[in-house]
Design a protein around this motif. Structure first.
Motif, PDB file in Angstrom:
ATOM      1  N   PHE A  34       1.006  -1.247   0.078  1.00  0.00           N
ATOM      2  CA  PHE A  34      -0.073  -0.026   0.044  1.00  0.00           C
ATOM      3  C   PHE A  34       0.876   1.406  -0.134  1.00  0.00           C
ATOM      4  O   PHE A  34       1.489   1.500   1.037  1.00  0.00           O
ATOM      5  CB  PHE A  34      -0.664   0.046   1.168  1.00  0.00           C
ATOM      6  N   ASN A  35       1.124   1.980  -0.997  1.00  0.00           N
ATOM      7  CA  ASN A  35       1.729   3.212  -1.379  1.00  0.00           C
ATOM      8  C   ASN A  35       3.291   2.982  -0.768  1.00  0.00           C
ATOM      9  O   ASN A  35       3.744   3.475   0.001  1.00  0.00           O
ATOM     10  CB  ASN A  35       1.212   4.060  -0.492  1.00  0.00           C
ATOM     11  N   GLU A  36       3.786   1.745  -1.435  1.00  0.00           N
ATOM     12  CA  GLU A  36       5.314   1.468  -1.004  1.00  0.00           C
ATOM     13  C   GLU A  36       6.360   1.731  -2.237  1.00  0.00           C
ATOM     14  O   GLU A  36       7.188   1.118  -2.475  1.00  0.00           O
ATOM     15  CB  GLU A  36       5.354   0.201  -0.575  1.00  0.00           C
ATOM     16  N   SER A  37       5.857   2.507  -3.123  1.00  0.00           N
ATOM     17  CA  SER A  37       6.682   2.711  -4.434  1.00  0.00           C
ATOM     18  C   SER A  37       8.292   3.134  -3.955  1.00  0.00           C
ATOM     19  O   SER A  37       8.929   2.311  -4.990  1.00  0.00           O
ATOM     20  CB  SER A  37       6.153   3.982  -5.260  1.00  0.00           C
ATOM     21  N   ALA A  38       8.538   3.741  -2.957  1.00  0.00           N
ATOM     22  CA  ALA A  38       9.838   4.036  -2.859  1.00  0.00           C
ATOM     23  C   ALA A  38      10.759   2.635  -2.455  1.00  0.00           C
ATOM     24  O   ALA A  38      11.869   2.761  -2.203  1.00  0.00           O
ATOM     25  CB  ALA A  38      10.071   5.262  -1.722  1.00  0.00           C
ATOM     26  N   ASN A  39      10.056   1.587  -2.116  1.00  0.00           N
ATOM     27  CA  ASN A  39      10.769   0.489  -1.640  1.00  0.00           C
ATOM     28  C   ASN A  39      10.809  -0.867  -2.537  1.00  0.00           C
ATOM     29  O   ASN A  39      11.651  -1.671  -2.447  1.00  0.00           O
ATOM     30  CB  ASN A  39      10.059  -0.066  -0.325  1.00  0.00           C
ATOM     31  N   ILE A  40      10.048  -0.670  -3.425  1.00  0.00           N
ATOM     32  CA  ILE A  40      10.041  -1.778  -4.585  1.00  0.00           C
ATOM     33  C   ILE A  40      11.177  -2.152  -5.302  1.00  0.00           C
ATOM     34  O   ILE A  40      11.665  -3.365  -5.294  1.00  0.00           O
ATOM     35  CB  ILE A  40       9.053  -1.411  -5.800  1.00  0.00           C
ATOM     36  N   ARG A  41      11.971  -1.169  -5.586  1.00  0.00           N
ATOM     37  CA  ARG A  41      13.232  -1.561  -6.490  1.00  0.00           C
ATOM     38  C   ARG A  41      14.303  -2.205  -5.542  1.00  0.00           C
ATOM     39  O   ARG A  41      15.052  -3.135  -5.835  1.00  0.00           O
ATOM     40  CB  ARG A  41      13.985  -0.442  -7.094  1.00  0.00           C
ATOM     41  N   GLU A  42      14.402  -1.875  -4.219  1.00  0.00           N
ATOM     42  CA  GLU A  42      15.395  -2.075  -3.373  1.00  0.00           C
ATOM     43  C   GLU A  42      14.854  -3.748  -3.024  1.00  0.00           C
ATOM     44  O   GLU A  42      15.710  -4.409  -2.610  1.00  0.00           O
ATOM     45  CB  GLU A  42      15.500  -1.346  -2.105  1.00  0.00           C
ATOM     46  N   LEU A  43      13.564  -3.818  -2.863  1.00  0.00           N
ATOM     47  CA  LEU A  43      12.943  -4.860  -2.360  1.00  0.00           C
ATOM     48  C   LEU A  43      13.417  -6.120  -3.248  1.00  0.00           C
ATOM     49  O   LEU A  43      13.761  -7.078  -3.079  1.00  0.00           O
ATOM     50  CB  LEU A  43      11.621  -4.890  -2.075  1.00  0.00           C
ATOM     51  N   LEU A  44      13.193  -6.063  -4.392  1.00  0.00           N
ATOM     52  CA  LEU A  44      13.247  -6.886  -5.691  1.00  0.00           C
ATOM     53  C   LEU A  44      14.828  -7.166  -5.781  1.00  0.00           C
ATOM     54  O   LEU A  44      15.276  -8.003  -6.212  1.00  0.00           O
ATOM     55  CB  LEU A  44      12.827  -6.161  -6.897  1.00  0.00           C
ATOM     56  N   ARG A  45      15.789  -6.015  -5.528  1.00  0.00           N
ATOM     57  CA  ARG A  45      17.068  -6.285  -5.555  1.00  0.00           C
ATOM     58  C   ARG A  45      17.476  -7.217  -4.694  1.00  0.00           C
ATOM     59  O   ARG A  45      18.329  -8.118  -4.847  1.00  0.00           O
ATOM     60  CB  ARG A  45      17.853  -5.083  -5.608  1.00  0.00           C
ATOM     61  N   ARG A  46      16.958  -7.039  -3.422  1.00  0.00           N
ATOM     62  CA  ARG A  46      17.574  -7.749  -2.164  1.00  0.00           C
ATOM     63  C   ARG A  46      17.158  -9.177  -2.422  1.00  0.00           C
ATOM     64  O   ARG A  46      17.819 -10.115  -2.303  1.00  0.00           O
ATOM     65  CB  ARG A  46      17.193  -7.417  -0.907  1.00  0.00           C
ATOM     66  N   ILE A  47      15.975  -9.619  -2.952  1.00  0.00           N
ATOM     67  CA  ILE A  47      15.287 -10.768  -3.255  1.00  0.00           C
ATOM     68  C   ILE A  47      16.231 -11.235  -4.352  1.00  0.00           C
ATOM     69  O   ILE A  47      16.630 -12.649  -4.144  1.00  0.00           O
ATOM     70  CB  ILE A  47      13.911 -10.763  -3.598  1.00  0.00           C
ATOM     71  N   THR A  48      16.679 -10.675  -5.242  1.00  0.00           N
ATOM     72  CA  THR A  48      17.274 -11.211  -6.394  1.00  0.00           C
ATOM     73  C   THR A  48      18.723 -11.717  -5.762  1.00  0.00           C
ATOM     74  O   THR A  48      19.199 -12.956  -6.363  1.00  0.00           O
ATOM     75  CB  THR A  48      17.511 -10.318  -7.363  1.00  0.00           C
ATOM     76  N   GLU A  49      19.314 -11.068  -4.918  1.00  0.00           N
ATOM     77  CA  GLU A  49      20.625 -11.312  -4.278  1.00  0.00           C
ATOM     78  C   GLU A  49      20.534 -12.430  -3.454  1.00  0.00           C
ATOM     79  O   GLU A  49      21.316 -13.174  -3.323  1.00  0.00           O
ATOM     80  CB  GLU A  49      21.129 -10.227  -3.584  1.00  0.00           C
ATOM     81  N   SER A  50      19.526 -12.689  -2.534  1.00  0.00           N
ATOM     82  CA  SER A  50      19.133 -13.381  -1.728  1.00  0.00           C
ATOM     83  C   SER A  50      18.686 -15.019  -2.205  1.00  0.00           C
ATOM     84  O   SER A  50      19.320 -16.029  -1.515  1.00  0.00           O
ATOM     85  CB  SER A  50      18.277 -13.284  -0.533  1.00  0.00           C
ATOM     86  N   VAL A  51      17.925 -15.103  -3.098  1.00  0.00           N
ATOM     87  CA  VAL A  51      17.380 -16.373  -3.495  1.00  0.00           C
ATOM     88  C   VAL A  51      18.385 -16.701  -4.726  1.00  0.00           C
ATOM     89  O   VAL A  51      18.498 -16.416  -5.869  1.00  0.00           O
ATOM     90  CB  VAL A  51      16.099 -16.140  -4.154  1.00  0.00           C
ATOM     91  N   PRO A  52      18.842 -18.130  -4.495  1.00  0.00           N
ATOM     92  CA  PRO A  52      19.797 -18.508  -5.408  1.00  0.00           C
ATOM     93  C   PRO A  52      19.174 -19.085  -6.601  1.00  0.00           C
ATOM     94  O   PRO A  52      17.848 -19.324  -6.648  1.00  0.00           O
ATOM     95  CB  PRO A  52      20.361 -19.664  -4.680  1.00  0.00           C
ATOM     96  N   ALA A  53      19.667 -19.125  -7.623  1.00  0.00           N
ATOM     97  CA  ALA A  53      19.183 -19.502  -8.993  1.00  0.00           C
ATOM     98  C   ALA A  53      18.665 -20.720  -8.881  1.00  0.00           C
ATOM     99  O   ALA A  53      17.714 -21.249  -9.683  1.00  0.00           O
ATOM    100  CB  ALA A  53      20.305 -19.340  -9.985  1.00  0.00           C
TER     101      ALA A  53
END
Length: 409
Positions: A34-53
């Motif tokens: 709910f109105n979290e636009s400022a957090n989205i890019r960083e959230l997806l970046r960290r998920i990408t770094e954390s979850v192995p291929a």
């Protein structure tokens, strides 16, 4: 299979952690926003770094925003190596909890990890939650702030800490058996097997979806992993007094889900009705009204009091089945019929059964109470066959229909 995840200081161990995850361990990360636009890019970046291929992953955002959050998600999804889906809801039915249930329905993986979009739940813990569930094997894995290695450091100020601890104590006191093994029922960060929960049994109200899931779905086995509650990355907390009231209503609804519990609450509410009844009786007789009509009028104050409390504490989720005036009229009729029935019943018990007046009165009170409860549930709050309930459900479905968009890189 093994993979490595760097969790600097979050679990009390700054070293690289090696975690064994059996195949397949696929995961859907559900993020209500709910109105979290400022957090989205960083959230997806960290998920990408954390979850192995090696760990198949998808992210499902269920968005109730009034800002540009859906557009930001779609744009950021282009840089992600896994599918990203946006479910935008025009009507935020059920609040954050309702959003999570929508995400569960859309999930395609065996494991569903629920987390907030403000980065107070560290994405680096996603593989750990899945791994813990695969090892045990648990149906529910809770990220807890209250076991060794966990911390509530990200809770700002003593007031929020006190509220969190108080809410935790209250929920565990109300549900000692169903929350056994869960030290942090207020956590919004957890993993659950799709096979352990049916989304249709969940009736969320507000943001405490873990509590809803644990109480209604009742996973057979639960395990916990510690986590450090982080500072919010950007934006402001959505906690408010309104959400606090929704939480209390949610607790009441969960606690009165069983017929026995509803009957107990129904009786306690009935007992409190003596206060407005006696107060009105005193005021009316003091004003010169004869005690007999005063008693009849005063009883209506008690009836109104009981109706309002029962509406909110016993049968809140069934109010949609009838119009309020229909419910109120039926309830008042049953409540006043109780008085009419009680006197002849007492006379019958004394005259025919040979009971003394006190015993007969007590037995009559119990009998009419049970009849009033059964009558209230059956005649006031149960859905009508082929009536308004079906139309309401269809209407809610139309109002809650989501606009779905997806993005993959």
């Amino acid at each position: 299979m093994t993979y490595e995840s760097t969790v600097p200081g979050e679990l009390g161990d700054p070293a690289v952690r090696a975690v064994e995850v059996p195949e397949p361990g696929a995961v859907t990360v559900v993020v209500p926003t709910f109105n979290e636009s400022a957090n989205i890019r960083e959230l997806l970046r960290r998920i990408t770094e954390s979850v192995p291929a090696r760990l198949p992953c998808e992210v499902v955002f269920v968005d109730d925003s009034t800002d540009d959050t859906p557009e930001v998600i779609r744009d950021a999804a282009r840089d992600c190596p896994y599918p990203v889906t946006v479910l935008h809801r025009d009507v935020p039915t059920g609040g954050l909890g309702g959003a999570v249930v929508e995400g569960m329905r859309a999930a395609t993986s065996e494991w569903i990890v629920v987390m907030d979009g403000d980065l107070q739940h560290p994405p680096s813990l996603v593989p750990e939650l899945v791994a813990a569930g695969e090892r045990t094997p648990a149906g529910l894995v809770v990220a807890s702030r209250y076991i060794k290695g966990g911390s509530r450091a990200g809770l700002a100020g003593g007031y929020r800490i006190a509220v969190s601890r108080g809410a935790t104590w209250l929920t565990k006191a109300l549900f000692p058996r169903r929350l056994r093994g869960i030290s942090d029922p207020m956590s919004g960060f957890f993993a659950i097997r799709r096979s352990a929960v049916t989304a249709d049994v969940l009736k969320p109200l507000g943001y405490k979806i873990l509590l809803e899931t644990a109480v209604r779905a009742r996973p057979r086995q639960v395990t916990e992993v510690p986590f450090v509650f982080q500072d919010r990355f950007a934006g402001e907390s959505k906690s408010s007094a309104k959400e606090g009231m929704r939480f209390l209503r949610h607790l009441a609804g969960l606690r009165t889900a069983s017929p026995v519990a509803r009957m107990v609450v129904f009786g306690l509410i009935g007992a409190t009705g003596f206060l407005p009844n006696l107060t009105a009786l005193w005021a009316l007789t003091s004003a010169g009204m004869h005690y007999l009509p005063a008693e009849i009028v005063a009883n209506q104050f008690g009836v109104a009091w009981n109706f309002l409390l029962i509406e909110h504490l016993c049968f809140r989720d069934r109010r949609r089945y009838r119009h309020w005036w229909d419910r109120a009229g039926r309830f008042a009729l049953l409540a006043n019929a109780d008085l009419v029935l009680r006197i002849p019943l007492i006379a019958l018990l004394v005259g025919r059964a040979g009971l003394d007046a006190l015993t007969a009165t007590a037995l009559a009170l119990v009998t009419t109470f049970v009849l009033r409860f059964v009558g209230t549930e059956a005649l006031v709050y149960l859905p009508r066959k082929g009536g308004r309930a079906g139309h309401t459900a269809a209407g809610e479905g139309r109002r809650a229909r989501s606009r779905r968009t997806g993005g993959t890189s």
